[in-house]
Design an enzyme around this catalytic site. Sequence first.
Site, PDB file in Angstrom:
ATOM      1  N   ARG A  45       1.114  -1.561  -0.386  1.00  0.00           N
ATOM      2  CA  ARG A  45       0.025   0.543   0.154  1.00  0.00           C
ATOM      3  C   ARG A  45       0.921   1.909  -0.235  1.00  0.00           C
ATOM      4  O   ARG A  45       1.531   1.320  -0.055  1.00  0.00           O
ATOM      5  CB  ARG A  45      -0.776   0.111   1.255  1.00  0.00           C
ATOM      6  CG  ARG A  45      -0.079   0.373   3.043  1.00  0.00           C
ATOM      7  CD  ARG A  45      -1.112   0.540   3.788  1.00  0.00           C
ATOM      8  NE  ARG A  45      -0.516   1.177   4.854  1.00  0.00           N
ATOM      9  CZ  ARG A  45       0.118   2.343   5.430  1.00  0.00           C
ATOM     10  NH1 ARG A  45       0.014   2.966   4.731  1.00  0.00           N
ATOM     11  NH2 ARG A  45       0.290   1.799   7.019  1.00  0.00           N
ATOM     12  N   ASN A  47       2.337   4.394   1.649  1.00  0.00           N
ATOM     13  CA  ASN A  47       2.550   5.435   2.908  1.00  0.00           C
ATOM     14  C   ASN A  47       2.489   7.138   2.586  1.00  0.00           C
ATOM     15  O   ASN A  47       2.021   7.490   2.073  1.00  0.00           O
ATOM     16  CB  ASN A  47       4.123   4.333   3.787  1.00  0.00           C
ATOM     17  CG  ASN A  47       3.563   4.472   5.294  1.00  0.00           C
ATOM     18  OD1 ASN A  47       2.786   4.950   5.444  1.00  0.00           O
ATOM     19  ND2 ASN A  47       4.772   5.522   5.779  1.00  0.00           N
ATOM     20  N   GLU A  65       0.652  -4.775   6.709  1.00  0.00           N
ATOM     21  CA  GLU A  65       1.741  -5.078   8.181  1.00  0.00           C
ATOM     22  C   GLU A  65       0.531  -6.432   8.659  1.00  0.00           C
ATOM     23  O   GLU A  65      -0.081  -5.748   8.806  1.00  0.00           O
ATOM     24  CB  GLU A  65       2.075  -4.129   9.282  1.00  0.00           C
ATOM     25  CG  GLU A  65       2.981  -2.484   8.622  1.00  0.00           C
ATOM     26  CD  GLU A  65       2.947  -2.056   9.543  1.00  0.00           C
ATOM     27  OE1 GLU A  65       1.771  -0.636   9.865  1.00  0.00           O
ATOM     28  OE2 GLU A  65       4.284  -1.336  10.145  1.00  0.00           O
ATOM     29  N   ASP A 148      10.242   8.168  11.220  1.00  0.00           N
ATOM     30  CA  ASP A 148       8.997   7.455  10.295  1.00  0.00           C
ATOM     31  C   ASP A 148       8.098   9.043   9.519  1.00  0.00           C
ATOM     32  O   ASP A 148       9.170   9.318   8.892  1.00  0.00           O
ATOM     33  CB  ASP A 148       7.745   8.077  11.610  1.00  0.00           C
ATOM     34  CG  ASP A 148       6.541   6.757  11.034  1.00  0.00           C
ATOM     35  OD1 ASP A 148       6.154   7.380  10.125  1.00  0.00           O
ATOM     36  OD2 ASP A 148       5.920   5.561  11.621  1.00  0.00           O
TER      37      ASP A 148
HETATM   38  O1  LIG Z   1       2.180   6.731   7.928  1.00  0.00           O
HETATM   39  C1  LIG Z   1       1.735   6.128   8.529  1.00  0.00           C
HETATM   40  O2  LIG Z   1       1.012   5.525   8.673  1.00  0.00           O
HETATM   41  C2  LIG Z   1       3.155   5.540   9.422  1.00  0.00           C
HETATM   42  O3  LIG Z   1       4.301   5.871   8.388  1.00  0.00           O
HETATM   43  C3  LIG Z   1       2.931   4.001   9.467  1.00  0.00           C
HETATM   44  O4  LIG Z   1       3.284   3.742   7.735  1.00  0.00           O
HETATM   45  C4  LIG Z   1       3.942   3.462  10.263  1.00  0.00           C
HETATM   46  O5  LIG Z   1       5.547   4.289   9.907  1.00  0.00           O
HETATM   47  C5  LIG Z   1       4.329   2.099  10.607  1.00  0.00           C
HETATM   48  O6  LIG Z   1       3.529   1.588  10.411  1.00  0.00           O
HETATM   49  C6  LIG Z   1       5.278   1.635  11.299  1.00  0.00           C
HETATM   50  O7  LIG Z   1       4.903   0.419  11.874  1.00  0.00           O
END
Ligand SMILES: O=C(O)[C@H](O)[C@@H](O)[C@H](O)[C@H](O)CO
Length: 222
Positions: A45, A47, A65, A148
């Site tokens: 998917r 992000n 995930e 992140d």
């Molecule tokens: O934008 C998002 O939803 C986040 O970046 C996620 O993708 C997290 O990084 C991930 O779930 C960590 O496990």
Amino acid sequence: MVGFAVPRRSGGYVAGIGRSIVAVDWSTRTMTSMAEVDEDKGNTRLNDGKVDPYGRLFAGTMAIEVRPAELERHQGSLYSVTSDLTVTKHLDKVDISNGMDWSLDHRTFFYIDSLALTIDAFDYDSDSGLIGNRRVVYRMEEGEGLPDGMAIDVKGHLWVACYNGGRVINIDPAVDYCDLYVTSASLGLNECQDLGLKVVLRSHSQGEHEGTLSANCSTDHW
Ligand SMILES: O=C(O)[C@H](O)[C@@H](O)[C@H](O)[C@H](O)CO
């Protein structure tokens, strides 16, 4: 699942939903597909996505995930899409394609693949939109969590949200980085409530400084 949404110059938004990049018309609540990515994959998917200073959309993918940060490795990619809908794949074998931003002079692209535990820089060719010469700007330390989302500020410093690390780190990609520890939070009592955060900045070179950050958080959004 919606990975990102960015405003569109002609109105509405462009969003990454599943493996589709779509135009969203908020007034009519309609979506039109603009481009598909990862067409050879069934389990990924989109992000994070962000637009470069010239209007190119960069967006990355990750495997779905099983649990947070638990996923099939190396399934993601990083793409860009231009306004004429040309899709370019820049990277493959990415784990969790995440935060990105451009330096103030537009000559560097900063990028996070979360499971690599690094914040990386690439040379950015603003004429072609191509990236090259990857190097590590910052490597996460034990206990800092996963890098992140990321944004760059007016000084050219990077602010990186650390998933499962309970912190935001502030990095000067040229010099140093700081840890930002939130020590307290308070809400104002007016209609548009102000969220005040007391923070401690710990910098490798400049020691510890205490300060405050505030954000205006209308109650409608809570
Ligand atoms: O934008 C998002 O939803 C986040 O970046 C996620 O993708 C997290 O990084 C991930 O779930 C960590 O496990």
